[in-house]
Design a protein around this motif. Structure first.
Motif, PDB file in Angstrom:
ATOM      1  N   ALA A  20     -66.894  51.272  37.483  1.00 48.05           N
ATOM      2  CA  ALA A  20     -65.595  50.882  38.029  1.00 48.05           C
ATOM      3  C   ALA A  20     -65.683  49.495  38.657  1.00 48.05           C
ATOM      4  CB  ALA A  20     -65.115  51.900  39.057  1.00 48.05           C
ATOM      5  N   LEU A  21     -66.787  49.199  39.331  1.00 46.82           N
ATOM      6  CA  LEU A  21     -66.956  47.889  39.944  1.00 46.82           C
ATOM      7  C   LEU A  21     -67.185  46.808  38.904  1.00 46.82           C
ATOM      8  CD1 LEU A  21     -69.250  48.763  42.982  1.00 46.82           C
ATOM      9  CD2 LEU A  21     -66.848  48.082  43.057  1.00 46.82           C
ATOM     10  N   ALA A  22     -67.792  47.160  37.782  1.00 46.07           N
ATOM     11  CA  ALA A  22     -68.108  46.185  36.747  1.00 46.07           C
ATOM     12  C   ALA A  22     -66.862  45.723  35.993  1.00 46.07           C
ATOM     13  CB  ALA A  22     -69.118  46.769  35.761  1.00 46.07           C
ATOM     14  N   GLN A  23     -65.804  46.519  35.985  1.00 43.67           N
ATOM     15  CA  GLN A  23     -64.594  46.137  35.277  1.00 43.67           C
ATOM     16  C   GLN A  23     -63.875  45.029  36.037  1.00 43.67           C
ATOM     17  OE1 GLN A  23     -62.247  49.649  34.748  1.00 43.67           O
ATOM     18  NE2 GLN A  23     -63.668  50.556  33.302  1.00 43.67           N
ATOM     19  N   ALA A  24     -63.495  43.991  35.299  1.00 37.79           N
ATOM     20  CA  ALA A  24     -62.749  42.896  35.919  1.00 37.79           C
ATOM     21  C   ALA A  24     -61.343  43.372  36.260  1.00 37.79           C
ATOM     22  CB  ALA A  24     -62.690  41.726  34.942  1.00 37.79           C
ATOM     23  N   PRO A  25     -60.768  42.845  37.337  1.00 37.46           N
ATOM     24  CA  PRO A  25     -59.399  43.218  37.684  1.00 37.46           C
ATOM     25  C   PRO A  25     -58.457  42.856  36.534  1.00 37.46           C
ATOM     26  CG  PRO A  25     -60.403  41.943  39.455  1.00 37.46           C
ATOM     27  CD  PRO A  25     -61.339  41.902  38.290  1.00 37.46           C
ATOM     28  N   SER A  26     -57.453  43.657  36.336  1.00 29.77           N
ATOM     29  CA  SER A  26     -56.527  43.474  35.234  1.00 29.77           C
ATOM     30  C   SER A  26     -55.409  42.501  35.589  1.00 29.77           C
ATOM     31  CB  SER A  26     -55.930  44.828  34.852  1.00 29.77           C
ATOM     32  OG  SER A  26     -54.948  44.654  33.852  1.00 29.77           O
ATOM     33  N   ALA A  27     -54.951  41.762  34.596  1.00 26.83           N
ATOM     34  CA  ALA A  27     -53.789  40.886  34.766  1.00 26.83           C
ATOM     35  C   ALA A  27     -52.497  41.676  34.613  1.00 26.83           C
ATOM     36  CB  ALA A  27     -53.830  39.750  33.750  1.00 26.83           C
ATOM     37  N   VAL A  28     -52.597  42.890  34.103  1.00 25.77           N
ATOM     38  CA  VAL A  28     -51.414  43.723  33.914  1.00 25.77           C
ATOM     39  C   VAL A  28     -50.835  44.091  35.275  1.00 25.77           C
ATOM     40  CG1 VAL A  28     -50.597  45.967  33.067  1.00 25.77           C
ATOM     41  CG2 VAL A  28     -52.195  44.625  31.695  1.00 25.77           C
ATOM     42  N   GLY A  29     -49.528  43.955  35.416  1.00 22.25           N
ATOM     43  CA  GLY A  29     -48.863  44.290  36.665  1.00 22.25           C
ATOM     44  C   GLY A  29     -47.742  43.317  36.982  1.00 22.25           C
ATOM     45  N   ARG A  30     -47.276  43.390  38.213  1.00 21.19           N
ATOM     46  CA  ARG A  30     -46.168  42.547  38.682  1.00 21.19           C
ATOM     47  C   ARG A  30     -46.733  41.382  39.495  1.00 21.19           C
ATOM     48  NH1 ARG A  30     -43.089  44.926  42.298  1.00 21.19           N
ATOM     49  NH2 ARG A  30     -41.132  43.995  41.676  1.00 21.19           N
ATOM     50  N   TRP A  31     -46.275  40.164  39.188  1.00 17.77           N
ATOM     51  CA  TRP A  31     -46.773  38.956  39.832  1.00 17.77           C
ATOM     52  C   TRP A  31     -45.616  38.120  40.356  1.00 17.77           C
ATOM     53  CZ3 TRP A  31     -51.915  38.429  40.465  1.00 17.77           C
ATOM     54  CH2 TRP A  31     -52.742  39.236  39.679  1.00 17.77           C
ATOM     55  N   THR A  32     -45.761  37.595  41.564  1.00 19.13           N
ATOM     56  CA  THR A  32     -44.766  36.697  42.142  1.00 19.13           C
ATOM     57  C   THR A  32     -45.179  35.268  41.820  1.00 19.13           C
ATOM     58  OG1 THR A  32     -44.325  38.248  43.947  1.00 19.13           O
ATOM     59  CG2 THR A  32     -43.641  35.968  44.287  1.00 19.13           C
ATOM     60  N   THR A  33     -44.291  34.548  41.151  1.00 24.43           N
ATOM     61  CA  THR A  33     -44.551  33.144  40.846  1.00 24.43           C
ATOM     62  C   THR A  33     -44.180  32.311  42.063  1.00 24.43           C
ATOM     63  OG1 THR A  33     -42.377  32.625  39.924  1.00 24.43           O
ATOM     64  CG2 THR A  33     -43.993  33.596  38.420  1.00 24.43           C
ATOM     65  N   ILE A  34     -44.919  31.236  42.266  1.00 29.57           N
ATOM     66  CA  ILE A  34     -44.714  30.377  43.429  1.00 29.57           C
ATOM     67  C   ILE A  34     -44.318  28.980  42.941  1.00 29.57           C
ATOM     68  CG2 ILE A  34     -45.767  29.422  45.522  1.00 29.57           C
ATOM     69  CD1 ILE A  34     -45.616  32.515  45.511  1.00 29.57           C
ATOM     70  N   ASP A  35     -43.234  28.434  43.497  1.00 31.80           N
ATOM     71  CA  ASP A  35     -42.765  27.099  43.134  1.00 31.80           C
ATOM     72  C   ASP A  35     -43.813  26.061  43.541  1.00 31.80           C
ATOM     73  OD1 ASP A  35     -41.244  24.454  43.876  1.00 31.80           O
ATOM     74  OD2 ASP A  35     -39.924  25.551  42.498  1.00 31.80           O
ATOM     75  N   ASP A  36     -44.150  25.161  42.620  1.00 28.84           N
ATOM     76  CA  ASP A  36     -45.164  24.132  42.875  1.00 28.84           C
ATOM     77  C   ASP A  36     -44.809  23.240  44.059  1.00 28.84           C
ATOM     78  OD1 ASP A  36     -46.503  25.019  40.644  1.00 28.84           O
ATOM     79  OD2 ASP A  36     -45.817  23.410  39.343  1.00 28.84           O
ATOM     80  N   GLU A  37     -43.533  22.888  44.181  1.00 23.56           N
ATOM     81  CA  GLU A  37     -43.126  21.923  45.192  1.00 23.56           C
ATOM     82  C   GLU A  37     -42.800  22.578  46.536  1.00 23.56           C
ATOM     83  OE1 GLU A  37     -39.951  19.864  43.261  1.00 23.56           O
ATOM     84  OE2 GLU A  37     -41.280  19.167  41.667  1.00 23.56           O
ATOM     85  N   THR A  38     -41.986  23.634  46.520  1.00 21.54           N
ATOM     86  CA  THR A  38     -41.534  24.244  47.779  1.00 21.54           C
ATOM     87  C   THR A  38     -42.509  25.284  48.317  1.00 21.54           C
ATOM     88  OG1 THR A  38     -40.325  26.053  46.715  1.00 21.54           O
ATOM     89  CG2 THR A  38     -39.129  23.961  47.047  1.00 21.54           C
ATOM     90  N   LYS A  39     -43.396  25.773  47.456  1.00 24.53           N
ATOM     91  CA  LYS A  39     -44.361  26.839  47.782  1.00 24.53           C
ATOM     92  C   LYS A  39     -43.669  28.168  48.108  1.00 24.53           C
ATOM     93  CE  LYS A  39     -47.706  23.878  47.390  1.00 24.53           C
ATOM     94  NZ  LYS A  39     -47.944  23.511  46.025  1.00 24.53           N
ATOM     95  N   LYS A  40     -42.396  28.291  47.739  1.00 21.51           N
ATOM     96  CA  LYS A  40     -41.639  29.520  47.962  1.00 21.51           C
ATOM     97  C   LYS A  40     -41.683  30.387  46.712  1.00 21.51           C
ATOM     98  CE  LYS A  40     -38.280  27.634  51.220  1.00 21.51           C
ATOM     99  NZ  LYS A  40     -36.844  27.367  51.450  1.00 21.51           N
ATOM    100  N   PRO A  41     -41.538  31.723  46.874  1.00 23.55           N
ATOM    101  CA  PRO A  41     -41.475  32.597  45.696  1.00 23.55           C
ATOM    102  C   PRO A  41     -40.309  32.192  44.797  1.00 23.55           C
ATOM    103  CG  PRO A  41     -41.711  33.889  47.702  1.00 23.55           C
ATOM    104  CD  PRO A  41     -41.442  32.469  48.122  1.00 23.55           C
ATOM    105  N   LYS A  42     -40.579  32.180  43.495  1.00 23.04           N
ATOM    106  CA  LYS A  42     -39.569  31.749  42.526  1.00 23.04           C
ATOM    107  C   LYS A  42     -39.072  32.922  41.686  1.00 23.04           C
ATOM    108  CE  LYS A  42     -39.009  27.823  39.442  1.00 23.04           C
ATOM    109  NZ  LYS A  42     -39.689  26.653  38.898  1.00 23.04           N
ATOM    110  N   SER A  43     -40.000  33.803  41.295  1.00 25.55           N
ATOM    111  CA  SER A  43     -39.620  34.937  40.450  1.00 25.55           C
ATOM    112  C   SER A  43     -40.707  36.002  40.496  1.00 25.55           C
ATOM    113  CB  SER A  43     -39.416  34.474  39.001  1.00 25.55           C
ATOM    114  OG  SER A  43     -40.642  34.023  38.435  1.00 25.55           O
ATOM    115  N   VAL A  44     -40.397  37.146  39.889  1.00 25.52           N
ATOM    116  CA  VAL A  44     -41.395  38.189  39.661  1.00 25.52           C
ATOM    117  C   VAL A  44     -41.503  38.354  38.146  1.00 25.52           C
ATOM    118  CG1 VAL A  44     -42.005  40.629  39.928  1.00 25.52           C
ATOM    119  CG2 VAL A  44     -40.966  39.380  41.841  1.00 25.52           C
TER     120      VAL A  44
END
Length: 149
Positions: A20-44
């Motif tokens: 279980a420890l050897a498995q890399a964390p998965s990219a599957v799931g919900r992610w909050t995107t962050i605006d490059d300029e404002t550093k505020k959440p942009k989307s999920v």
């Protein structure tokens, strides 16, 4: 419980914990995107696996009250032209390649352009490093998304 059975059970427990420890964390799931300029959440964006490849769909936009709440991709081309950004697949065809996923594309609805893309999970599965580029990966832009609660 006999010593032999206990030792066998302990060995199995260690083996399962190690794998279980050897498995890399998965990219599957919900992610909050962050605006490059404002550093505020942009989307999920919801990343999902289909046919051994990763895809990402816009689930939610964080918009100001005076902004259009369900904007269309007016700068997109082809079949995506004037389609709602919410529900749009913006990450496509990423294939597992060691510790990252490569060979796919990412669409930037802000400018309607599609770029080559690669992603990698970082910080124990809490961050996603997204690289969009034209030609070679050295020339491009990197964003960090955070796992959504």
């Amino acid at each position: 419980m006999t010593a032999t059975r206990w030792l066998g059970l302990a060995t199995l427990t260690v083996l399962f914990a190690t794998s279980a420890l050897a498995q890399a964390p998965s990219a599957v799931g919900r992610w909050t995107t962050i605006d490059d300029e404002t550093k505020k959440p942009k989307s999920v964006v919801v990343i999902y696996e289909e046919g051994g490849k990763l895809f990402g769909k816009v689930e939610k936009l964080f918009r100001e009250p005076n902004e259009e709440q369900n904007p269309l991709c007016d700068k997109c081309e082809g079949t995506l032209k004037n389609q709602p950004i919410i529900g749009m697949v913006i990450l496509r065809d990423l294939k597992k390649d060691g510790d990252e996923w490569t060979g796919g594309t990412i669409l930037d609805p802000a400018n309607g352009k599609t770029y080559k893309s690669k992603i990698a999970v970082e910080d124990g599965g809490k961050k996603l490093k997204i690289r969009g580029y034209i030609g070679v990966a050295l020339i491009g832009r990197t964003q960090y998304w955070v796992r959504a609660e």
